[in-house]
Design an enzyme around this catalytic site. Structure first.
Site, mmCIF file in Angstrom:
data_model
loop_
_atom_site.group_PDB
_atom_site.id
_atom_site.type_symbol
_atom_site.label_atom_id
_atom_site.label_comp_id
_atom_site.label_asym_id
_atom_site.label_seq_id
_atom_site.Cartn_x
_atom_site.Cartn_y
_atom_site.Cartn_z
ATOM 1 N N LYS A 10 -8.555 -6.824 0.954
ATOM 2 C CA LYS A 10 -10.328 -7.546 0.490
ATOM 3 C C LYS A 10 -9.962 -7.332 -1.207
ATOM 4 O O LYS A 10 -9.367 -6.279 -1.418
ATOM 5 C CB LYS A 10 -11.507 -7.305 1.023
ATOM 6 C CG LYS A 10 -12.436 -6.207 0.969
ATOM 7 C CD LYS A 10 -12.446 -5.086 -0.049
ATOM 8 C CE LYS A 10 -12.721 -3.675 -0.078
ATOM 9 N NZ LYS A 10 -13.108 -2.802 -1.181
ATOM 10 N N ASP A 144 -16.853 -0.503 4.295
ATOM 11 C CA ASP A 144 -16.590 -1.739 4.942
ATOM 12 C C ASP A 144 -16.403 -3.187 5.658
ATOM 13 O O ASP A 144 -15.652 -3.504 6.247
ATOM 14 C CB ASP A 144 -14.747 -1.869 3.497
ATOM 15 C CG ASP A 144 -15.657 -1.422 2.270
ATOM 16 O OD1 ASP A 144 -16.024 -1.277 1.614
ATOM 17 O OD2 ASP A 144 -14.188 -0.516 2.102
#
Ligand code: C5P
Length: 300
Positions: A10, A144
């Protein structure tokens, strides 16, 4: 039974960081965006008479990848253990991990591997762990991990990053990553941010400004306008060469170009393939000891 899942990298298209909280964590306002670049995680049930609950095989081997740590503390193993414990399942399992995402670069590789293991186990044991409980497991593994558990290609994150709102996906765009030959520790980068900002109201304002970011009509132009990573100040002050990399990407036409998470990777979003390919050629010649990867934003 065998389940194969992709564990995407990401980037944060914006990343605003508030003041430290009593928990020791910082509140964030961020836009997470998954990339096509991905590790692969394969889970396979072993024969019940096999010894040992979990076996992890990693390519390249764990010892060869700095920052991945020993098998016992690897997030993949911890994720699988947590799930199986909560599910009350005792079974022998083999996990194969094929690493492509550079470690320590702010691309979320370890968190994504863990989130993917949880998704794979949920498929293997439907209903064994409730959705809320699984989110708690994910958050306990790292800030995350909930994003990667959810599997949204694009989402706004608040709280520690675990409060997620999916965003309508943007058209796919090429992304160029520059991977410097050193890592930045996330915990250390948060420390630098606090040190540099002190008690200034700037930290509180960071979250106010972004509260209304990322509505359903979000476009790439909006993203480019709002793109900002609060780690850039403190990290570029300690590693000025990373600021130069970001500027090189901008000069080659990337919009936005930013530090990825807390670094050390720097990324640039390009409007089209030819400009991105040209940037890759130029950057490889200019920075021969850095990794330069051409990937793209993920839309599913
Ligand atoms: O959650 P994760 O293990 O990825 O966080 C690593 C470190 O980064 C934490 O120990 C904490 O110091 C810092 N952190 C933070 N605020 C966040 C996320 C991480 O202060 N929202």
């Amino acid at each position: 039974m065998r389940v194969t899942v992709a564990a995407p990298a990401k980037v944060n298209l914006w990343l605003r960081v508030g003041p430290p909280q009593p928990s020791g964590y910082h509140d964030l306002s961020t836009l997470f965006c998954c990339l096509e670049l991905a590790d692969t995680v394969v889970l396979r049930k072993r024969r019940p008479d096999d010894d040992g609950a979990l076996e992890l095989a990693c390519a390249p081997p764990l010892e060869a990848v700095p920052d991945l740590g020993p098998e016992e503390s690897n997030l993949v193993v911890r994720a699988a253990r947590s799930f199986l414990e909560r599910a009350g399942v005792e079974e022998a399992m083999h996990i194969q991990l094929i690493k492509r995402i550079p470690a320590g670069g702010g691309l979320g590789g370890g968190s994504s591997d863990a989130g993917s293991v949880l998704r794979a186990l949920r498929r293997m044991h439907p209903g064994a762990v409730g959705d809320e409980e699984l989110l708690d497991v994910a958050a306990s593994l790292g800030s995350d991990v909930p994003f990667f558990l959810q599997g949204f290609p694009l989402a706004q994150g608040a709280g520690r990053g675990e409060r997620l709102t999916p965003a309508r996906t943007l058209p796919p765009r090429p992304v160029v990553l520059i991977i410097p030959p050193f890592a930045v520790s996330t915990a250390e980068a948060y420390g630098w941010l606090d040190l540099d900002r002190g008690d200034s109201p700037e930290a509180q304002e960071a979250l106010q400004e972004e509260r209304h970011g990322g509505g359903p009509e979000l476009t790439w132009d909006d993203v480019a306008d709002r793109a900002r990573n609060d780690f850039e100040g403190p990290v570029f002050a300690r590693h000025p060469e990373l600021g130069d990399l970001r500027d090189s990407l901008r000069a080659l036409g990337a919009r936005p170009a930013l530090l990825a998470g807390s670094g050390s990777t720097v990324f640039g979003v390009f409007a089209g393939g030819p400009a991105a390919e040209e940037a890759v050629r130029t950057l490889r010649a200019e920075y021969p000891d850095h990794g330069v990867i051409l990937t793209g934003t993920r839309t599913r």
